[in-house]
Each structure stands twice: as structure tokens, then as C-alpha cells.
Design a protein around this motif. Sequence first.
Motif, PDB file in Angstrom:
ATOM      1  N   GLN A  21       0.840  -1.188   0.000  1.00  0.00           N
ATOM      2  CA  GLN A  21       0.000   0.000   0.000  1.00  0.00           C
ATOM      3  C   GLN A  21       0.877   1.241   0.000  1.00  0.00           C
ATOM      4  O   GLN A  21       1.063   1.886   1.009  1.00  0.00           O
ATOM      5  CB  GLN A  21      -0.922  -0.011   1.208  1.00  0.00           C
ATOM      6  CG  GLN A  21      -1.935  -1.137   1.176  1.00  0.00           C
ATOM      7  CD  GLN A  21      -2.979  -0.963   2.249  1.00  0.00           C
ATOM      8  OE1 GLN A  21      -3.467   0.130   2.465  1.00  0.00           O
ATOM      9  NE2 GLN A  21      -3.329  -2.049   2.906  1.00  0.00           N
ATOM     10  N   ALA A  31      -6.915   1.478  -0.327  1.00  0.00           N
ATOM     11  CA  ALA A  31      -6.263   0.363   0.350  1.00  0.00           C
ATOM     12  C   ALA A  31      -6.318  -0.839  -0.567  1.00  0.00           C
ATOM     13  O   ALA A  31      -7.116  -0.884  -1.500  1.00  0.00           O
ATOM     14  CB  ALA A  31      -6.967   0.058   1.671  1.00  0.00           C
ATOM     15  N   ILE A  32      -5.477  -1.817  -0.316  1.00  0.00           N
ATOM     16  CA  ILE A  32      -5.484  -3.058  -1.080  1.00  0.00           C
ATOM     17  C   ILE A  32      -5.891  -4.172  -0.133  1.00  0.00           C
ATOM     18  O   ILE A  32      -5.272  -4.377   0.908  1.00  0.00           O
ATOM     19  CB  ILE A  32      -4.098  -3.345  -1.695  1.00  0.00           C
ATOM     20  CG1 ILE A  32      -3.709  -2.221  -2.653  1.00  0.00           C
ATOM     21  CG2 ILE A  32      -4.110  -4.693  -2.415  1.00  0.00           C
ATOM     22  CD1 ILE A  32      -2.313  -2.358  -3.224  1.00  0.00           C
ATOM     23  N   SER A  33      -6.978  -4.878  -0.492  1.00  0.00           N
ATOM     24  CA  SER A  33      -7.473  -5.957   0.352  1.00  0.00           C
ATOM     25  C   SER A  33      -6.554  -7.170   0.246  1.00  0.00           C
ATOM     26  O   SER A  33      -5.688  -7.234  -0.629  1.00  0.00           O
ATOM     27  CB  SER A  33      -8.895  -6.356  -0.062  1.00  0.00           C
ATOM     28  OG  SER A  33      -8.851  -7.025  -1.306  1.00  0.00           O
ATOM     29  N   ALA A  34      -6.768  -8.151   1.119  1.00  0.00           N
ATOM     30  CA  ALA A  34      -5.964  -9.367   1.090  1.00  0.00           C
ATOM     31  C   ALA A  34      -6.104 -10.083  -0.248  1.00  0.00           C
ATOM     32  O   ALA A  34      -5.182 -10.751  -0.700  1.00  0.00           O
ATOM     33  CB  ALA A  34      -6.387 -10.298   2.229  1.00  0.00           C
ATOM     34  N   ALA A  37      -7.835  -6.551  -4.158  1.00  0.00           N
ATOM     35  CA  ALA A  37      -8.759  -5.542  -4.673  1.00  0.00           C
ATOM     36  C   ALA A  37      -8.423  -4.188  -4.066  1.00  0.00           C
ATOM     37  O   ALA A  37      -8.091  -4.091  -2.890  1.00  0.00           O
ATOM     38  CB  ALA A  37     -10.197  -5.917  -4.340  1.00  0.00           C
ATOM     39  N   THR A  39      -9.648  -0.790  -2.621  1.00  0.00           N
ATOM     40  CA  THR A  39     -10.870  -0.272  -2.021  1.00  0.00           C
ATOM     41  C   THR A  39     -10.675   1.188  -1.640  1.00  0.00           C
ATOM     42  O   THR A  39      -9.552   1.654  -1.458  1.00  0.00           O
ATOM     43  CB  THR A  39     -11.252  -1.077  -0.760  1.00  0.00           C
ATOM     44  OG1 THR A  39     -10.181  -0.976   0.186  1.00  0.00           O
ATOM     45  CG2 THR A  39     -11.494  -2.535  -1.090  1.00  0.00           C
TER      46      THR A  39
END
Length: 153
Positions: A21, A31-34, A37, A39
Motif C-alpha cells: 500500500q 487500500a489493497i485488500s488481502a 482488490a 478499495t
Amino acid sequence: SVTAPVTVGTNNDKAGYGLAQAFPANFGALAISAGGAVTVGTNNDKAGYALSQAFPANFASLAISGAGMVTVGTNNDKAGYQVAPNGLDTVVVETGVNARQAMSAVLASAVGVLSGAATNTITIRGGNVATTRIQATVDAQGNRSAVALTLPA
């Protein structure tokens, strides 16, 4: 050991790599999800954004209007839906009386405790409350000459 950035043209072996990130300050809400993606937490600058109609197949009857509102064409599955507490308040039965209030008077007239039947004033309480809902002025034959309703607000 390399201390300077290394640029790779193409790397087909992605094992061991992860997304970091490292967004600039003006993208702080991203943000970058696990799952990888991207967000957005809060985005106050909506300029240049548009909503697309990319609903899954089971939501095919949904559409986004030009104003950005989601609308439903036809919905055959009503399971789980319920009328909001004030849902009947917008349905006008007669001037100044909405559907919820009308049902309160109907319930009182059908099952409410009645008193004064042998007098000129009949009082009927609500169906399940001690509140007087209907008070009627009657003649000796029981014909009403005046009716006062006390309906819920």
C-alpha cells in the motif's frame, strides 16, 4: 544485494510477490485488500466518477438511474421484505387520515371495549389499548349524530 530500485520488464514468476500500500498522500483513502482488490474508504472528490451497471445475473432487474439511484424493474422474490414502521403513513384513506390510523379506528370499532350503550354518548376504546378511539353522540335508537375520533399520531 541491490540498493537502488530494479526495473523488470516482464516477470512471469509472481511467487513470493505481494502488493504494497504505497499510494501517494492524495490517494490516502485507498487500500489493497488481502485478495488484491483496491478499495476506497472515503472519497469526497466524486468529480469524474460514474456508476456502471455491472450487477451479477441474480440482480439483473436492477439499474442505476442518471441521478445515481438504484432502481428495481421487477422483483418476484419478496422474501425478507417488510413495511417500514411508517410505511402506511403515506397512504391517505381520507383527508387527514392515513392507512395506519384508519386501521386503528377499524380495530377499535370491531373489538374495542364499548361503554355508554344505553346513553346518548357511546365510547369505544382501542382494540388493544385503554385509549378512547371513538366517541359517538347517539339518539334513543342508536343513530349517530356526531363522531369524534382519537387516532394515533
